[in-house]
Design a protein around this motif. Structure first.
Motif, PDB file in Angstrom:
ATOM      1  N   LYS A 103      -4.902   5.452  21.019  1.00  0.00           N
ATOM      2  CA  LYS A 103      -4.066   5.832  22.170  1.00  0.00           C
ATOM      3  C   LYS A 103      -2.642   5.294  21.981  1.00  0.00           C
ATOM      4  CE  LYS A 103      -3.933   6.137  27.099  1.00  0.00           C
ATOM      5  NZ  LYS A 103      -4.687   6.190  28.310  1.00  0.00           N
ATOM      6  N   ASN A 104      -2.530   4.102  21.445  1.00  0.00           N
ATOM      7  CA  ASN A 104      -1.220   3.498  21.196  1.00  0.00           C
ATOM      8  C   ASN A 104      -0.728   3.722  19.773  1.00  0.00           C
ATOM      9  OD1 ASN A 104      -1.066   2.383  23.808  1.00  0.00           O
ATOM     10  ND2 ASN A 104      -2.409   0.722  23.172  1.00  0.00           N
ATOM     11  N   ARG A 105      -1.588   4.309  18.956  1.00  0.00           N
ATOM     12  CA  ARG A 105      -1.286   4.554  17.535  1.00  0.00           C
ATOM     13  C   ARG A 105      -0.847   3.269  16.839  1.00  0.00           C
ATOM     14  NH1 ARG A 105       1.439  10.558  17.184  1.00  0.00           N
ATOM     15  NH2 ARG A 105      -0.024  11.542  18.581  1.00  0.00           N
ATOM     16  N   SER A 106      -1.621   2.218  17.053  1.00  0.00           N
ATOM     17  CA  SER A 106      -1.287   0.920  16.466  1.00  0.00           C
ATOM     18  C   SER A 106      -2.510   0.299  15.810  1.00  0.00           C
ATOM     19  CB  SER A 106      -0.729  -0.020  17.535  1.00  0.00           C
ATOM     20  OG  SER A 106      -1.729  -0.334  18.481  1.00  0.00           O
ATOM     21  N   ALA A 107      -2.252  -0.649  14.927  1.00  0.00           N
ATOM     22  CA  ALA A 107      -3.320  -1.373  14.244  1.00  0.00           C
ATOM     23  C   ALA A 107      -2.758  -2.682  13.711  1.00  0.00           C
ATOM     24  CB  ALA A 107      -3.891  -0.546  13.091  1.00  0.00           C
ATOM     25  N   THR A 108      -3.672  -3.587  13.383  1.00  0.00           N
ATOM     26  CA  THR A 108      -3.278  -4.823  12.710  1.00  0.00           C
ATOM     27  C   THR A 108      -3.549  -4.671  11.219  1.00  0.00           C
ATOM     28  OG1 THR A 108      -5.462  -5.820  12.984  1.00  0.00           O
ATOM     29  CG2 THR A 108      -3.843  -6.230  14.732  1.00  0.00           C
ATOM     30  N   VAL A 109      -2.869  -5.483  10.441  1.00  0.00           N
ATOM     31  CA  VAL A 109      -3.059  -5.510   8.990  1.00  0.00           C
ATOM     32  C   VAL A 109      -3.294  -6.957   8.583  1.00  0.00           C
ATOM     33  CG1 VAL A 109      -2.055  -4.975   6.733  1.00  0.00           C
ATOM     34  CG2 VAL A 109      -1.394  -3.619   8.707  1.00  0.00           C
ATOM     35  N   SER A 110      -4.202  -7.154   7.657  1.00  0.00           N
ATOM     36  CA  SER A 110      -4.388  -8.480   7.066  1.00  0.00           C
ATOM     37  C   SER A 110      -4.666  -8.300   5.582  1.00  0.00           C
ATOM     38  CB  SER A 110      -5.519  -9.247   7.753  1.00  0.00           C
ATOM     39  OG  SER A 110      -6.721  -8.515   7.700  1.00  0.00           O
ATOM     40  N   TYR A 111      -4.374  -9.336   4.818  1.00  0.00           N
ATOM     41  CA  TYR A 111      -4.512  -9.231   3.363  1.00  0.00           C
ATOM     42  C   TYR A 111      -4.729 -10.610   2.783  1.00  0.00           C
ATOM     43  CZ  TYR A 111       0.391 -10.275   4.185  1.00  0.00           C
ATOM     44  OH  TYR A 111       1.554 -10.831   4.665  1.00  0.00           O
ATOM     45  N   TRP A 112      -5.317 -10.635   1.602  1.00  0.00           N
ATOM     46  CA  TRP A 112      -5.454 -11.887   0.862  1.00  0.00           C
ATOM     47  C   TRP A 112      -5.624 -11.556  -0.620  1.00  0.00           C
ATOM     48  CZ3 TRP A 112      -9.808 -12.711  -2.045  1.00  0.00           C
ATOM     49  CH2 TRP A 112     -10.930 -11.929  -1.752  1.00  0.00           C
ATOM     50  N   LEU A 113      -5.237 -12.490  -1.445  1.00  0.00           N
ATOM     51  CA  LEU A 113      -5.415 -12.391  -2.897  1.00  0.00           C
ATOM     52  C   LEU A 113      -6.103 -13.650  -3.400  1.00  0.00           C
ATOM     53  CD1 LEU A 113      -1.969 -11.133  -4.294  1.00  0.00           C
ATOM     54  CD2 LEU A 113      -4.047  -9.781  -3.978  1.00  0.00           C
ATOM     55  N   GLU A 143       0.982  -4.296  12.893  1.00  0.00           N
ATOM     56  CA  GLU A 143       1.411  -5.678  13.090  1.00  0.00           C
ATOM     57  C   GLU A 143       0.505  -6.612  12.310  1.00  0.00           C
ATOM     58  OE1 GLU A 143      -0.303  -7.502  17.159  1.00  0.00           O
ATOM     59  OE2 GLU A 143       1.235  -5.974  17.446  1.00  0.00           O
ATOM     60  N   LEU A 144       1.052  -7.755  11.979  1.00  0.00           N
ATOM     61  CA  LEU A 144       0.286  -8.784  11.283  1.00  0.00           C
ATOM     62  C   LEU A 144       0.788 -10.132  11.730  1.00  0.00           C
ATOM     63  CD1 LEU A 144       2.047 -10.202   8.742  1.00  0.00           C
ATOM     64  CD2 LEU A 144       1.737  -7.932   7.802  1.00  0.00           C
ATOM     65  N   THR A 145      -0.064 -11.122  11.536  1.00  0.00           N
ATOM     66  CA  THR A 145       0.340 -12.492  11.829  1.00  0.00           C
ATOM     67  C   THR A 145       0.108 -13.344  10.596  1.00  0.00           C
ATOM     68  OG1 THR A 145      -1.809 -13.232  12.659  1.00  0.00           O
ATOM     69  CG2 THR A 145      -0.279 -12.262  14.273  1.00  0.00           C
ATOM     70  N   SER A 146       0.864 -14.412  10.525  1.00  0.00           N
ATOM     71  CA  SER A 146       0.764 -15.344   9.412  1.00  0.00           C
ATOM     72  C   SER A 146       0.969 -16.751   9.938  1.00  0.00           C
ATOM     73  CB  SER A 146       1.840 -15.003   8.372  1.00  0.00           C
ATOM     74  OG  SER A 146       1.890 -15.966   7.365  1.00  0.00           O
ATOM     75  N   SER A 147       0.127 -17.663   9.506  1.00  0.00           N
ATOM     76  CA  SER A 147       0.292 -19.052   9.900  1.00  0.00           C
ATOM     77  C   SER A 147       1.712 -19.515   9.582  1.00  0.00           C
ATOM     78  CB  SER A 147      -0.719 -19.928   9.148  1.00  0.00           C
ATOM     79  OG  SER A 147      -0.371 -21.294   9.244  1.00  0.00           O
ATOM     80  N   VAL A 148       2.283 -20.318  10.457  1.00  0.00           N
ATOM     81  CA  VAL A 148       3.631 -20.826  10.207  1.00  0.00           C
ATOM     82  C   VAL A 148       3.677 -21.678   8.934  1.00  0.00           C
ATOM     83  CG1 VAL A 148       4.399 -20.733  12.606  1.00  0.00           C
ATOM     84  CG2 VAL A 148       3.299 -22.805  11.754  1.00  0.00           C
ATOM     85  N   ARG A 149       2.523 -22.183   8.512  1.00  0.00           N
ATOM     86  CA  ARG A 149       2.471 -22.972   7.278  1.00  0.00           C
ATOM     87  C   ARG A 149       2.309 -22.099   6.035  1.00  0.00           C
ATOM     88  NH1 ARG A 149      -1.500 -26.118   6.208  1.00  0.00           N
ATOM     89  NH2 ARG A 149      -3.063 -24.991   7.394  1.00  0.00           N
ATOM     90  N   ASN A 150       1.979 -20.817   6.223  1.00  0.00           N
ATOM     91  CA  ASN A 150       1.748 -19.933   5.083  1.00  0.00           C
ATOM     92  C   ASN A 150       3.026 -19.155   4.774  1.00  0.00           C
ATOM     93  OD1 ASN A 150       0.745 -18.270   3.115  1.00  0.00           O
ATOM     94  ND2 ASN A 150      -1.107 -17.717   4.237  1.00  0.00           N
ATOM     95  N   LEU A 151       3.971 -19.849   4.174  1.00  0.00           N
ATOM     96  CA  LEU A 151       5.284 -19.267   3.896  1.00  0.00           C
ATOM     97  C   LEU A 151       5.201 -18.085   2.942  1.00  0.00           C
ATOM     98  CD1 LEU A 151       7.322 -22.590   3.549  1.00  0.00           C
ATOM     99  CD2 LEU A 151       6.978 -21.169   5.577  1.00  0.00           C
ATOM    100  N   HIS A 181       1.123 -19.028  14.705  1.00  0.00           N
ATOM    101  CA  HIS A 181       1.351 -17.918  13.781  1.00  0.00           C
ATOM    102  C   HIS A 181       2.668 -17.235  14.101  1.00  0.00           C
ATOM    103  CE1 HIS A 181      -2.661 -16.764  11.729  1.00  0.00           C
ATOM    104  NE2 HIS A 181      -2.699 -18.051  12.032  1.00  0.00           N
ATOM    105  N   LEU A 182       3.265 -16.653  13.075  1.00  0.00           N
ATOM    106  CA  LEU A 182       4.400 -15.758  13.250  1.00  0.00           C
ATOM    107  C   LEU A 182       3.845 -14.348  13.363  1.00  0.00           C
ATOM    108  CD1 LEU A 182       6.814 -17.167  10.520  1.00  0.00           C
ATOM    109  CD2 LEU A 182       6.927 -17.543  12.995  1.00  0.00           C
ATOM    110  N   ARG A 183       4.401 -13.544  14.259  1.00  0.00           N
ATOM    111  CA  ARG A 183       3.990 -12.139  14.416  1.00  0.00           C
ATOM    112  C   ARG A 183       5.057 -11.246  13.790  1.00  0.00           C
ATOM    113  NH1 ARG A 183       0.303  -9.784  17.393  1.00  0.00           N
ATOM    114  NH2 ARG A 183       0.061 -11.579  18.768  1.00  0.00           N
ATOM    115  N   PHE A 184       4.590 -10.267  13.019  1.00  0.00           N
ATOM    116  CA  PHE A 184       5.453  -9.299  12.355  1.00  0.00           C
ATOM    117  C   PHE A 184       5.002  -7.890  12.729  1.00  0.00           C
ATOM    118  CE2 PHE A 184       5.516 -13.018   9.653  1.00  0.00           C
ATOM    119  CZ  PHE A 184       6.824 -13.117   9.234  1.00  0.00           C
ATOM    120  N   SER A 185       5.944  -6.939  12.697  1.00  0.00           N
ATOM    121  CA  SER A 185       5.571  -5.546  12.922  1.00  0.00           C
ATOM    122  C   SER A 185       6.375  -4.629  12.018  1.00  0.00           C
ATOM    123  CB  SER A 185       5.792  -5.141  14.382  1.00  0.00           C
ATOM    124  OG  SER A 185       7.173  -5.058  14.654  1.00  0.00           O
TER     125      SER A 185
END
Length: 192
Positions: A103-113, A143-151, A181-185
């Motif tokens: 309905k909002n055409r939105s999603a979160t993203v997360s990733y890891w290596l 949108e995604l979030t990242s720990s403030v310590r995960n530069l 966490h920092l929020r990004f979009s």
């Protein structure tokens, strides 16, 4: 932009996506053991910023996660691709879409290596490819979030064009303590 009713999901059609250095591919049964080995050899590294590595202590745990991701994709409310190095064909990590709100055409993203694959631009390329796929499916906002310590994770988001929106105080509980966490979009109109 896709033409569909606001409350109707666009059909998820997860396919292989090829980039310059990485290939994103939906995960299957053959990926369970290599993915488990990647998690296991990077467990301490991953656990520094992520709450879930301890939940993947056996290949069966990884198998259950893959089945869950595939079920989410079938229901059009999430997706997971393995991030494979194009030359070696080795799995290097994962990138996921979650909390898809059609309905909002939105999603979160997360990733890891995995630890040995970091610092080579693979996560940035994977994030750009996954964002392109998400926007092609009809989504407008990621949108995604990242720990403030995960530069390093925050740097990946910025290199992929995500804009910082602010601080989420005590956003996630990791190993008994709360992390800001920092929020990004990233919006479809901003995506190159």
């Amino acid at each position: 932009m896709s033409d569909f009713l606001d409350d109707e999901p666009y059909e998820f059609s997860l396919q292989e996506v090829e980039g310059e250095r990485v290939v994103l591919r939906p995960l299957g049964e053959a990926d369970v053991q290599p993915l488990f080995e990647l998690i296991d050899e990077s467990r301490e590294f991953l656990s520094e910023h992520l709450p879930w590595p301890e939940e993947c202590s056996l290949p069966e745990d990884v198998c259950a996660r893959i089945e869950s991701w595939n079920m989410q994709a079938q229901m059009a409310n999430g997706a997971c691709w393995g991030i494979f190095e194009k030359v070696s064909k080795k799995i290097t990590g994962c990138i996921m879409l979650g909390w898809v709100q059609w309905k909002n055409r939105s999603a979160t993203v997360s990733y890891w290596l995995g630890q040995k694959f970091c610092g080579r631009g693979l996560a940035t390329e994977a994030l750009i490819l996954a964002s392109s796929e998400a926007f092609a499916m009809g989504l407008n906002r990621l949108e995604l979030t990242s720990s403030v310590r995960n530069l390093k994770s925050a740097a990946v988001a910025r290199r992929a064009g995500f804009q910082e929106e602010g601080l989420c105080r005590e956003y996630e509980r990791i190993h008994g303590h709360f992390e800001d966490h920092l929020r990004f979009s990233l919006l479809a109109k901003d995506f190159c």
